[in-house]
Scaffold this motif. Structure first.
Motif, mmCIF file in Angstrom:
data_model
loop_
_atom_site.group_PDB
_atom_site.id
_atom_site.type_symbol
_atom_site.label_atom_id
_atom_site.label_comp_id
_atom_site.label_asym_id
_atom_site.label_seq_id
_atom_site.Cartn_x
_atom_site.Cartn_y
_atom_site.Cartn_z
ATOM 1 N N GLN A 22 0.829 -1.204 0.000
ATOM 2 C CA GLN A 22 0.000 0.000 0.000
ATOM 3 C C GLN A 22 0.866 1.258 0.000
ATOM 4 O O GLN A 22 0.553 2.234 -0.682
ATOM 5 C CB GLN A 22 -0.925 -0.003 1.211
ATOM 6 C CG GLN A 22 -2.046 -1.036 1.121
ATOM 7 C CD GLN A 22 -3.026 -0.918 2.276
ATOM 8 O OE1 GLN A 22 -2.830 -0.159 3.220
ATOM 9 N NE2 GLN A 22 -4.091 -1.690 2.220
ATOM 10 N N ASP A 25 2.239 1.776 -3.368
ATOM 11 C CA ASP A 25 1.216 2.335 -4.244
ATOM 12 C C ASP A 25 1.142 3.850 -4.086
ATOM 13 O O ASP A 25 0.918 4.579 -5.053
ATOM 14 C CB ASP A 25 -0.153 1.721 -3.933
ATOM 15 C CG ASP A 25 -0.285 0.295 -4.448
ATOM 16 O OD1 ASP A 25 0.549 -0.110 -5.284
ATOM 17 O OD2 ASP A 25 -1.211 -0.407 -4.017
ATOM 18 N N LEU A 26 1.312 4.328 -2.857
ATOM 19 C CA LEU A 26 1.302 5.767 -2.620
ATOM 20 C C LEU A 26 2.509 6.452 -3.250
ATOM 21 O O LEU A 26 2.398 7.542 -3.799
ATOM 22 C CB LEU A 26 1.309 6.050 -1.110
ATOM 23 C CG LEU A 26 0.019 5.822 -0.331
ATOM 24 C CD1 LEU A 26 0.273 6.026 1.149
ATOM 25 C CD2 LEU A 26 -1.062 6.775 -0.806
ATOM 26 N N ASP A 100 -8.397 0.912 1.173
ATOM 27 C CA ASP A 100 -7.565 1.857 0.460
ATOM 28 C C ASP A 100 -6.849 2.770 1.446
ATOM 29 O O ASP A 100 -7.427 3.204 2.455
ATOM 30 C CB ASP A 100 -8.408 2.723 -0.490
ATOM 31 C CG ASP A 100 -8.957 1.908 -1.652
ATOM 32 O OD1 ASP A 100 -8.304 0.915 -2.020
ATOM 33 O OD2 ASP A 100 -10.024 2.266 -2.171
ATOM 34 N N THR A 193 -1.384 6.003 -5.326
ATOM 35 C CA THR A 193 -2.667 6.499 -4.861
ATOM 36 C C THR A 193 -2.705 8.018 -4.813
ATOM 37 O O THR A 193 -3.738 8.631 -5.099
ATOM 38 C CB THR A 193 -2.986 5.918 -3.471
ATOM 39 O OG1 THR A 193 -3.024 4.493 -3.557
ATOM 40 C CG2 THR A 193 -4.329 6.416 -2.961
ATOM 41 N N ARG A 196 -3.745 9.238 -8.089
ATOM 42 C CA ARG A 196 -5.181 9.024 -8.270
ATOM 43 C C ARG A 196 -5.974 10.102 -7.546
ATOM 44 O O ARG A 196 -6.922 10.672 -8.107
ATOM 45 C CB ARG A 196 -5.569 7.639 -7.736
ATOM 46 C CG ARG A 196 -7.045 7.301 -7.857
ATOM 47 C CD ARG A 196 -7.328 5.953 -7.187
ATOM 48 N NE ARG A 196 -8.707 5.547 -7.353
ATOM 49 C CZ ARG A 196 -9.701 5.938 -6.568
ATOM 50 N NH1 ARG A 196 -9.453 6.757 -5.548
ATOM 51 N NH2 ARG A 196 -10.937 5.518 -6.784
ATOM 52 N N LEU A 427 -6.025 0.367 -8.622
ATOM 53 C CA LEU A 427 -5.280 1.619 -8.739
ATOM 54 C C LEU A 427 -4.813 1.885 -10.165
ATOM 55 O O LEU A 427 -5.022 2.970 -10.708
ATOM 56 C CB LEU A 427 -4.073 1.598 -7.786
ATOM 57 C CG LEU A 427 -3.131 2.802 -7.890
ATOM 58 C CD1 LEU A 427 -3.824 4.074 -7.464
ATOM 59 C CD2 LEU A 427 -1.871 2.572 -7.070
#
Length: 457
Positions: A22, A25-26, A100, A193, A196, A427
């Motif tokens: 996670q 992803d950030l 998330d 993320t 996004r 994502l």
């Protein structure tokens, strides 16, 4: 830190694999190297600076008694300079298994932190290991640097059971090899993320260039089964927060869309309408007298075709039948045209279908000066299915085919993957879809910028 036998003590991350994923992803495709662990080095500010100063971008991860995992990222070195640091890449985050991650960016123009000899802080609001103790302290609650909610971020539990700081590095810098021209990405995409979140915020706050307009209209054109309706469903899913199927879609041999449909999108289930409308058409077919009638395109572009009009492949739309008179107003016209093509089938496009697409492009190009989208506003949207969407070199070869066969500029090729089999949002899908939508809004603004003010009504 050394053990009783004099050897360096190994630092072990407290993050689970899911939590580490996670965080990646950030941040994007980056490597995390553990520099500081409070249970090993101590909660003192001096210990933190000894391990973390002059290490480049860092990620702080804190763990409290209530099970919250939260912290912040800064791209600027800790150096005890005594300066107020501006860092537009900085953000706060909170992660948990099965959900998330939450990402909160520093407001533009605000200080990201103080670079002093104390413990790490963010926005001069949230202080970690405050006063050399295992606590987090919130100051200046009315400061607008980072608009976070204490309960959502860390459950208002200020006592820490661990605090870690990671060095953040590009993965490519850790590999002792040169990337060949074939392996270089066609476009740099931020798979994280925070990107996004940024794209969603940009789209929600977008305002059409002409102030009297609340929304721009984007027309989707493509062969049967290319994914026009699925593209709307995918965009709608992102803003609804779950997979939706509002528009009929599927893989039938003939077009499931038989009407001209205009689809507004809300910013959330109970939110306001977003500044765009996606217009869906009947699919193009190879043979004459089937699928979308080419003559209908001009009527759609000029805003004459009403919502829910049923297409007749053999008889083009007639304004007289609808008791319409006079030109349509600017908000009723099309402001951006998008071709939707399945990239796995570009090489299979027949000469007849290719001629139809070329004819449509000529039609679009001829309607400038406020009558319809001018030539620089016709976009080309790739629909990449299966495993190919994540392999950039394959997408690159597809765009070469589209450029040579259909004359579409490379700058207008936008790869996406619609939601089709998934039950949850992903994502990477969201980033591609939102990036494509952002470009459409920009192209629509280019069109509006060319509109003669005397023709606005």
């Amino acid at each position: 830190m050394y053990s009783a036998f004099g050897a360096p003590r190994t630092l072990t991350s407290k993050l689970t694999e899911e939590q580490r994923k996670q965080l990646r992803d950030l941040l994007g495709n980056l490597e995390l190297t553990l520099l500081y662990k409070a249970s090993v080095h101590g909660y003192q500010a001096s210990a933190f600076h000894q391990q973390c100063d002059n290490q480049g971008p860092t990620l702080l991860v804190a763990y409290n008694r209530s099970g919250y995992i939260f912290g912040g990222y800064t791209s600027v070195d800790y150096a005890q300079s005594g300066q107020q640091i501006i860092d537009d890449q900085a953000f706060l985050f909170s992660v948990h298994d099965g959900g998330d991650p939450q990402c909160i960016k520093i407001n533009s123009g605000c200080y990201a932190r103080s670079d002093d000899a104390g413990g790490p802080n963010f926005g001069q609001q949230l202080y970690f290991c405050y006063n050399n103790h295992p606590i987090v302290l919130e100051k200046n609650q009315y400061n607008s640097s980072i608009p976070f909610n204490s309960y959502k971020l860390y459950g208002n539990d200020t006592w820490l059971i661990e605090c870690e700081v990671y060095k953040v590095e590009q993965r490519s810098t850790l590999l002792d090899s040169q990337v060949s021209a074939e392996e270089k990405p066609w476009r740099n995409v931020q798979w994280k993320t925070s990107q996004r979140v940024h794209l969603i915020a940009m789209i929600r706050s977008h305002k059409p260039l002409i102030m009297s307009m609340s929304r721009v209209r984007i027309l989707m054109i493509g062969p049967v089964g290319a994914g026009k309706s699925s593209f709307f469903n995918s965009i709608n899913s992102i803003f609804m927060g779950h997979i939706t199927s509002k528009a009929m879609s599927g893989s039938a041999g003939t077009s499931l869309t038989t009407q001209f449909r205009t689809y507004p999108v809300k910013s959330s289930r109970q939110g306001k309408l977003l500044p765009f409308v996606l217009c869906d058409t009947m699919g193009l077919e190879e043979q004459s007298g089937a699928g979308l009638n080419i003559e209908d395109i001009s009527s759609i572009l000029q805003g004459h075709v009403p919502d829910s009009y049923t297409f007749n492949p053999t008889v083009p739309f007639c304004r007289d039948e609808q008791n319409m008179s006079g030109p349509a107003s600017l908000p009723e016209k099309i402001h951006c045209v998008v071709y939707v093509i399945d990239t796995t089938k570009i090489s299979l496009i027949s000469d007849n279908l290719e001629e139809k697409l070329t004819s449509i492009r000529r039609n679009v190009n001829s309607l400038g000066n406020g009558e319809g989208p001018s030539k620089h506003l016709c976009q080309f949207l790739h629909q990449v299915e299966g495993e190919t969407w994540s392999h950039d070199h394959m997408v690159c070869s597809y765009r070469t085919q589209s450029d040579s066969r259909l004359g579409v500029p490379v700058s207008c090729v936008l790869p996406v993957k619609n939601y089709s089999q998934e039950l949850e949002l992903e994502l990477n899908c969201d980033v591609l879809l939102l990036t494509a939508l952002q470009q459409m809004l920009r192209f629509a603004d280019d069109y509006l910028d060319d509109v003669d003010p005397r023709k606005i009504k």
